[in-house]
Motif scaffolding. Structure first.
Motif, PDB file in Angstrom:
ATOM      1  N   SER A  47      10.211  65.646  38.318  1.00 18.69           N
ATOM      2  CA  SER A  47      10.766  66.010  39.318  1.00 18.69           C
ATOM      3  C   SER A  47      12.087  64.661  39.287  1.00 18.69           C
ATOM      4  CB  SER A  47       9.397  65.536  40.313  1.00 18.69           C
ATOM      5  OG  SER A  47       8.835  64.472  40.172  1.00 18.69           O
ATOM      6  N   GLN A  49      14.005  62.287  43.173  1.00 19.54           N
ATOM      7  CA  GLN A  49      13.891  62.405  43.461  1.00 19.54           C
ATOM      8  C   GLN A  49      15.064  62.268  44.533  1.00 19.54           C
ATOM      9  OE1 GLN A  49      14.141  58.115  45.291  1.00 19.54           O
ATOM     10  NE2 GLN A  49      11.714  57.927  44.541  1.00 19.54           N
ATOM     11  N   THR A  51      17.898  61.666  46.886  1.00 21.67           N
ATOM     12  CA  THR A  51      18.411  61.171  47.160  1.00 21.67           C
ATOM     13  C   THR A  51      19.120  61.156  45.600  1.00 21.67           C
ATOM     14  OG1 THR A  51      17.047  59.012  47.106  1.00 21.67           O
ATOM     15  CG2 THR A  51      18.299  59.910  49.263  1.00 21.67           C
ATOM     16  N   ASP A  52      18.701  60.475  44.383  1.00 26.17           N
ATOM     17  CA  ASP A  52      18.899  60.228  43.516  1.00 26.17           C
ATOM     18  C   ASP A  52      20.226  61.675  42.734  1.00 26.17           C
ATOM     19  OD1 ASP A  52      18.313  58.152  43.143  1.00 26.17           O
ATOM     20  OD2 ASP A  52      16.296  58.978  41.623  1.00 26.17           O
ATOM     21  N   VAL A 102       7.948  60.318  49.330  1.00 26.68           N
ATOM     22  CA  VAL A 102       8.840  60.401  49.095  1.00 26.68           C
ATOM     23  C   VAL A 102       9.339  62.014  48.826  1.00 26.68           C
ATOM     24  CG1 VAL A 102      10.714  59.857  47.199  1.00 26.68           C
ATOM     25  CG2 VAL A 102       8.734  57.794  48.440  1.00 26.68           C
ATOM     26  N   GLU A 103      10.838  62.291  49.488  1.00 22.80           N
ATOM     27  CA  GLU A 103      10.988  63.843  48.701  1.00 22.80           C
ATOM     28  C   GLU A 103      12.175  64.643  48.133  1.00 22.80           C
ATOM     29  OE1 GLU A 103      13.073  66.636  52.255  1.00 22.80           O
ATOM     30  OE2 GLU A 103      13.992  65.419  52.238  1.00 22.80           O
ATOM     31  N   VAL A 104      11.355  64.629  47.423  1.00 22.05           N
ATOM     32  CA  VAL A 104      11.707  65.371  46.063  1.00 22.05           C
ATOM     33  C   VAL A 104      12.168  66.450  45.919  1.00 22.05           C
ATOM     34  CG1 VAL A 104      10.544  63.000  44.336  1.00 22.05           C
ATOM     35  CG2 VAL A 104       9.514  65.646  44.575  1.00 22.05           C
TER      36      VAL A 104
END
Length: 492
Positions: A47, A49, A51-52, A102-104
């Motif tokens: 997985s 993130q 933003t990344d 955290v959204e992933v």
């Protein structure tokens, strides 16, 4: 149109090509999608993130454009990394999830299958081998054994297997071991890699089937109008038995009995490490060695992904059931449908450049003048005038008799006692010597006030006096005996 075999086969092929896996492989930018997803997601990084991922995809696009890849073959997609990832979410190649607040992003089962297909085709390992055929035969034998219902036949198969194992043990004990050449060991290792590549897609399909079931249950719950108690019992049971709700979940539950024990995962890791230390493993390519070493980790991550999806689905279903309110849900659904209908109407009448004016404040109702009072506090009529009599009921003397103490008369009486040479007097006796009009209860208080001002001494004895009211009634008072001075004490 006639439903011929060709037409049926064609419709089946059309349906297959609508699958996100084939759409990914046959899309315009398929090489870029496969390359980017394979760089983002690895066995050690299941997985990423959100933003990344947006930043990394944007960097990959910029790097490839700078290298001139946009002019080669199918080119590169337009847009930022965020826009590209959002498109992949819409077409079903990426799945957004929440992990530790955290959204992933995770690869969907279809994307995993597409990457596996590209890896097998690009690796050039698709060949018939002894290990592949043996895997097939072993699977058929196991299926035949499990499906057999005749006890005698099953015993015969088990005895034959026992005889074979005992013969092999006898040969090993006698030192008669036929070494297996490296080519055959390499084939078996490639077969293991082939089987292991299918596991991530299988685990992802199980997790996605659980998530889809969760959405269906929540949608059914919102439409359910049965009594609340009946709804709670059914849906709570479904939330507690999520794995049993889908065919993929039931299959995984059976496989979990084999791989759910952490000891089995550790044993698998030890066996793979031992294989990599053998001489034949030197003939494996570096990517194959890394892939073989990651088998146990892939299994562990796949199990964790499915169990996480199970826990999430159970939590969501339970939370929805606990807050289930059919009336409120229908009101929310009606409001959402009205909003969507209004948006569709606006889209049909608006142009590409039309802007939507945001609602910054809620509208206010125009109600005009509101009543300021609920009733008129003014009396309905004028009060009657006062009645004046020629002879009032209460004379001024009567009103004065019911008033406060007669301080002047009391002070005169005390002064007369002082002029007579009496310096200390008993307060109760002095009160008893007063005239009747000065022996009211309030006059007793006034006399006590004058005594306190001039100086007085209290004793342990109790004094009792009878006071007379203006109407002739009497009241008896008891208090601590007081000796009062008839004139004020000189200050030192």
């Amino acid at each position: 149109m006639m439903n011929t075999r060709a037409h049926s086969a064609y419709r089946q092929a059309v349906g297959a090509f609508r699958n996100p896996t084939l759409e990914l492989l046959h899309g315009r930018y398929a090489p870029f999608v496969v390359a980017t997803l394979s760089l983002l997601f690895t066995a050690d990084r299941p997985s990423v993130q959100v933003t990344d991922a947006h930043i990394e995809v944007g960097d990959i696009v910029d790097e490839l454009r700078a290298a001139g890849a946009e002019e080669v073959d199918r080119g590169l997609p337009h847009g930022t990394g965020r826009e590209i990832c959002r498109y992949w979410v819409r077409v079903g190649w990426l799945v957004p999830q929440i992990e530790d607040d955290v959204e992933v992003y995770r690869l969907s089962a279809q994307a995993v299958g597409a990457l596996d297909t590209v890896g097998r085709v690009g690796g050039g390992t698709n060949r018939v081998s002894r290990s592949r055929i043996r895997t097939l035969l072993d699977a058929v034998d196991q299926l035949s054994h499990d499906a057999e219902t005749d006890p005698a036949e099953r015993l015969a198969v088990l005895r034959a297997e026992r005889d074979r194992i005992e013969e092999e043990m006898r040969l090993i004990a006698a030192g008669e071991i036929d070494p297996v050449d490296d080519e055959q060991l390499l084939e078996e290792a490639e077969n293991i890699l082939h089987l292991s590549r299918e596991l991530p897609a299988d685990f992802a399909r199980v997790a996605e089937s659980i998530t889809a079931m969760q959405r269906d249950v929540v949608a059914e719950l919102r439409r359910d109008v049965r009594p609340v108690g009946e709804v709670l019992r059914e849906y709570l049971h479904r939330g507690q038995h999520v794995l049993e709700a889908t065919a993929e979940g039931r299959a995984f539950a059976g496989a979990l009995s084999l791989i759910g024990d952490p000891g089995r995962i550790d044993d698998l890791t030890d066996r793979v490490d031992a294989l990599l230390a053998l001489p034949f493993a030197d003939t494996l390519l570096p990517p194959q060695r890394r892939e073989l070493a990651a088998i146990a980790r892939r299994v562990e991550q796949g199990v964790a992904e499915v169990l996480t999806a199970q826990r999430r689905a159970s939590h969501v279903i339970t939370a929805q059931v606990q807050t289930h309110d059919p009336v409120r849900d229908r009101e929310v659904d009606d409001l959402l449908r009205e909003a969507m209908a209004g948006l569709q109407t606006w889209m049909g009448a608006s142009g590409p450049g039309d802007a939507v004016e945001p609602v910054r404040t809620f509208p206010t109702a125009s109600l005009g003048h509101l009543r300021q009072t609920l009733s008129d506090p003014r009396p309905p009529g004028v009060p009657a005038p006062l009645h004046h009599e020629e002879e009032p009921d209460f004379a001024e003397e009567d009103a004065r008799a019911w008033g406060g103490p007669h301080y002047a008369d009391l002070e005169d009486h005390v002064a007369r006692l002082a002029d007579a040479g009496i310096t200390d007097v008993d307060l109760a006796a002095t009160f008893a010597d007063l005239d009747t009009n000065l022996r009211r209860p309030v006059d007793l208080l006034g006399l006590l006030e004058i005594a306190h001002r001039n100086g007085m001494t209290e004793t342990d004895e109790v004094s009792v006096v009878d006071a007379v009211r203006p109407d002739g009634t009497t009241r008896r008072f008891a208090f601590g005996a007081v000796t009062a001075r008839t004139h004020e004490e000189d200050l030192p």
